[in-house]
Design a protein around this motif. Structure first.
Motif, PDB file in Angstrom:
ATOM      1  N   UNK A 190       5.853  34.714  50.354  1.00  0.00           N
ATOM      2  CA  UNK A 190       7.245  34.625  49.952  1.00  0.00           C
ATOM      3  C   UNK A 190       7.487  33.268  49.300  1.00  0.00           C
ATOM      4  N   UNK A 191       8.293  33.227  48.222  1.00  0.00           N
ATOM      5  CA  UNK A 191       8.558  31.925  47.597  1.00  0.00           C
ATOM      6  C   UNK A 191       9.135  30.902  48.558  1.00  0.00           C
ATOM      7  N   UNK A 192       9.824  31.378  49.592  1.00  0.00           N
ATOM      8  CA  UNK A 192      10.411  30.458  50.555  1.00  0.00           C
ATOM      9  C   UNK A 192       9.338  29.673  51.319  1.00  0.00           C
ATOM     10  N   UNK A 352       2.343  28.186  41.858  1.00  0.00           N
ATOM     11  CA  UNK A 352       2.604  27.603  43.175  1.00  0.00           C
ATOM     12  C   UNK A 352       3.071  26.161  43.048  1.00  0.00           C
ATOM     13  N   UNK A 353       2.446  25.398  42.132  1.00  0.00           N
ATOM     14  CA  UNK A 353       2.878  24.017  41.934  1.00  0.00           C
ATOM     15  C   UNK A 353       4.292  23.965  41.369  1.00  0.00           C
ATOM     16  N   UNK A 358      10.980  24.082  43.643  1.00  0.00           N
ATOM     17  CA  UNK A 358      12.168  24.913  43.767  1.00  0.00           C
ATOM     18  C   UNK A 358      12.237  25.930  42.650  1.00  0.00           C
ATOM     19  N   UNK A 359      13.299  26.750  42.695  1.00  0.00           N
ATOM     20  CA  UNK A 359      13.487  27.830  41.733  1.00  0.00           C
ATOM     21  C   UNK A 359      14.507  27.480  40.661  1.00  0.00           C
ATOM     22  N   UNK A 360      14.761  26.200  40.440  1.00  0.00           N
ATOM     23  CA  UNK A 360      15.791  25.801  39.478  1.00  0.00           C
ATOM     24  C   UNK A 360      15.394  26.227  38.074  1.00  0.00           C
ATOM     25  N   UNK A 361      16.311  26.925  37.378  1.00  0.00           N
ATOM     26  CA  UNK A 361      16.092  27.348  36.008  1.00  0.00           C
ATOM     27  C   UNK A 361      15.340  28.659  35.858  1.00  0.00           C
ATOM     28  N   UNK A 362      14.886  29.298  36.928  1.00  0.00           N
ATOM     29  CA  UNK A 362      14.150  30.560  36.837  1.00  0.00           C
ATOM     30  C   UNK A 362      15.098  31.726  37.106  1.00  0.00           C
ATOM     31  N   UNK A 363      14.804  32.862  36.474  1.00  0.00           N
ATOM     32  CA  UNK A 363      15.634  34.045  36.611  1.00  0.00           C
ATOM     33  C   UNK A 363      15.092  34.949  37.700  1.00  0.00           C
ATOM     34  N   UNK A 364      15.949  35.291  38.652  1.00  0.00           N
ATOM     35  CA  UNK A 364      15.598  36.213  39.727  1.00  0.00           C
ATOM     36  C   UNK A 364      16.671  37.292  39.763  1.00  0.00           C
ATOM     37  N   UNK A 365      16.265  38.522  39.397  1.00  0.00           N
ATOM     38  CA  UNK A 365      17.237  39.602  39.354  1.00  0.00           C
ATOM     39  C   UNK A 365      18.096  39.507  38.104  1.00  0.00           C
ATOM     40  N   UNK A 405      18.127  27.186  45.253  1.00  0.00           N
ATOM     41  CA  UNK A 405      16.856  26.692  44.722  1.00  0.00           C
ATOM     42  C   UNK A 405      15.727  26.832  45.736  1.00  0.00           C
ATOM     43  N   UNK A 406      16.043  26.843  47.030  1.00  0.00           N
ATOM     44  CA  UNK A 406      15.020  26.986  48.071  1.00  0.00           C
ATOM     45  C   UNK A 406      14.866  28.426  48.539  1.00  0.00           C
ATOM     46  N   UNK A 407      15.408  29.390  47.783  1.00  0.00           N
ATOM     47  CA  UNK A 407      15.265  30.826  48.046  1.00  0.00           C
ATOM     48  C   UNK A 407      15.828  31.228  49.395  1.00  0.00           C
ATOM     49  N   UNK A 408      16.854  30.538  49.832  1.00  0.00           N
ATOM     50  CA  UNK A 408      17.542  30.918  51.064  1.00  0.00           C
ATOM     51  C   UNK A 408      18.762  31.786  50.787  1.00  0.00           C
TER      52      UNK A 408
END
Length: 436
Positions: A190-192, A352-353, A358-365, A405-408
């Motif tokens: 999981x990304x988290x 992974x790096x 974090x997930x800043x700037x990436x599209x999820x859904x 950003x932390x996938x919470x």
């Protein structure tokens, strides 16, 4: 005088007895199929008892040549058991078809306790009786419809792990195949679990109330780059919308043209020129269909066979050449497979790096995870002391963006309350004139 031949044991196929033969339907043949039905029923009985027809069974399934005798036969035979019913023994010994399972009866639900009845009455806004049959006051704390105690999910939280394998359950006869599907833990991480970003990130050095000159300039340039990118995106979106509006206007002005389609004038001119050429003096002669002779067909067949033979020869030559270069092809395939594995591992390591920050700037859904805003003051706004320092930024916004950003928390966009489109209609009734 010739004697009549004797009737056979089986006899001719007889017709069923009919009351009359008046009409076309009565003249159809109704042959007695009782013998065939009996034979088919006997085959069905064999299939029910043994599992298949005896004629299709091999010899080793039907006969056993015992030359010595089995001394361990008595030990392997099933012993008498009081737990097994006699009916199940008969069915298992005389039928290969599994028995029909009886319908399981659902146990009766236990009656509601007094506390559960009180809770349901409180939710339904029904009057509740206390000691001495006195009606309790619904306005006091804990007596309203809102639940005050902890829910069952909260009380049971943390006591059960979803990914732990449960103990094997025993099923009755006939329900072995009806098993619940076990939930398996996904193999991917999981990304988290990969993200290693802090919950509260430290502000940059240039955001201080008395920052160094170089750090402050770098932070101002970073904020300028972010704002410049946003302005470019908004400008490109405005240009795209203008093109769409312009295309709609052109489509509405044109006649006999579907919506969203534009016709060039040159295409119409080309069509006119083609029509003029067709209506001119030039006349296209249609080629006549001539039937081929036998010699021509034979020649075509020979040419086709020669062409197919040459193609097969080329394929065979290519195969022979490939057989000689098997070792080189195998080494090339190994190198390609190794290169693909290395590229895949490199991509996974890069991902992974990238996820560690974090997930800043990436599209999820549907939405994009927002980036952290750069809070910076210009040179004139710097206070250089704590006495005249002004509040800056928004702690709630920073905390919420950090959770995303932390996938919470899943990324979302702010939903603003929509304004009422329809205006309320006011009616003036006649009752206002009636007063006492």
């Amino acid at each position: 005088m010739a004697s009549k031949p004797a009737r056979s044991a089986l006899g001719a196929p007889s017709q069923l007895a009919q009351a009359s033969r008046k009409g076309k339907r009565a003249w159809r043949k109704n042959i007695d199929m009782q013998g065939v039905e009996d034979a088919m029923e006997s085959l069905r009985a064999e299939e029910r008892v043994i599992g298949s027809v005896l004629q299709k069974q091999p010899d080793d399934q039907l006969f056993v040549v015992d030359t010595r005798g089995d001394e361990q036969l008595r030990k392997s035979l099933p012993r008498y058991s009081r737990a097994q019913l006699t009916s199940s023994k008969i069915i298992s010994a005389r039928s290969a078809v599994p028995a029909i399972t009886s319908r399981t009866r659902t146990p009766k639900k236990p009656k509601l306790t007094s506390s559960e009845k009180s809770r349901l009455r409180r939710l339904a806004h029904r009057p509740r009786k206390g000691p001495f049959n006195a009606v309790m006051d619904p306005t006091e704390f804990g007596a309203g419809s809102a639940p005050v105690e902890l829910s069952h999910a909260v009380r049971e939280s943390g006591t059960r792990d979803l990914w732990v394998a449960t103990a094997e359950e025993s099923f009755p006869d006939g329900l072995e195949n009806v098993k619940p599907v076990a939930v398996k833990k996904p193999a991917t991480d999981h990304p988290r679990d990969i993200i290693d970003a802090p919950a509260v990130s430290l502000p940059p050095e240039g955001a201080s109330y008395n920052p160094p000159v170089q750090a402050h300039n770098d932070l101002v340039l970073e904020a300028y780059a972010v704002e410049k990118r946003k302005q470019n995106e908004a400008h490109n979106l405005a240009i795209y919308r203008e093109k769409i509006e312009l295309a709609k206007e052109n489509a509405s002005n044109a006649e006999d043209v579907p919506a969203g389609m534009s016709v060039d004038d040159g295409a119409a001119n080309d069509e006119v020129e083609e029509k003029e050429e067709l209506t001119g003096d030039a006349v296209m002669h249609r080629r006549k269909m001539v039937k081929k002779t036998k010699q021509q067909r034979a020649k075509m067949m020979r040419l086709r066979a020669d062409k197919q033979a040459l193609a097969e020869k080329a394929i065979r030559k290519r195969l022979l050449h490939g057989i000689n270069s098997v070792k080189s092809l195998r080494s090339q395939m190994d190198k390609m497979a190794k290169a693909q594995v290395e590229a895949r591992l490199t991509r996974q390591l890069t991902t992974r790096l990238r996820l560690r920050k974090g997930l800043a700037g990436r599209k999820f859904g549907k939405h994009v995870v927002p980036e952290s805003q750069v809070d910076v003051q210009t040179g004139e706004e710097l206070t250089e002391n704590l006495r005249s320092l002004k509040p800056e930024g928004n702690l709630f916004r920073d905390r919420f963006v950090s959770l995303q950003q932390r996938a919470l928390v899943e990324p979302r966009v702010p939903v603003l309350p929509s304004k009422r489109r329809a205006k309320p209609i006011l009616y003036e009734k006649h009752i206002y004139k009636r007063f006492q």
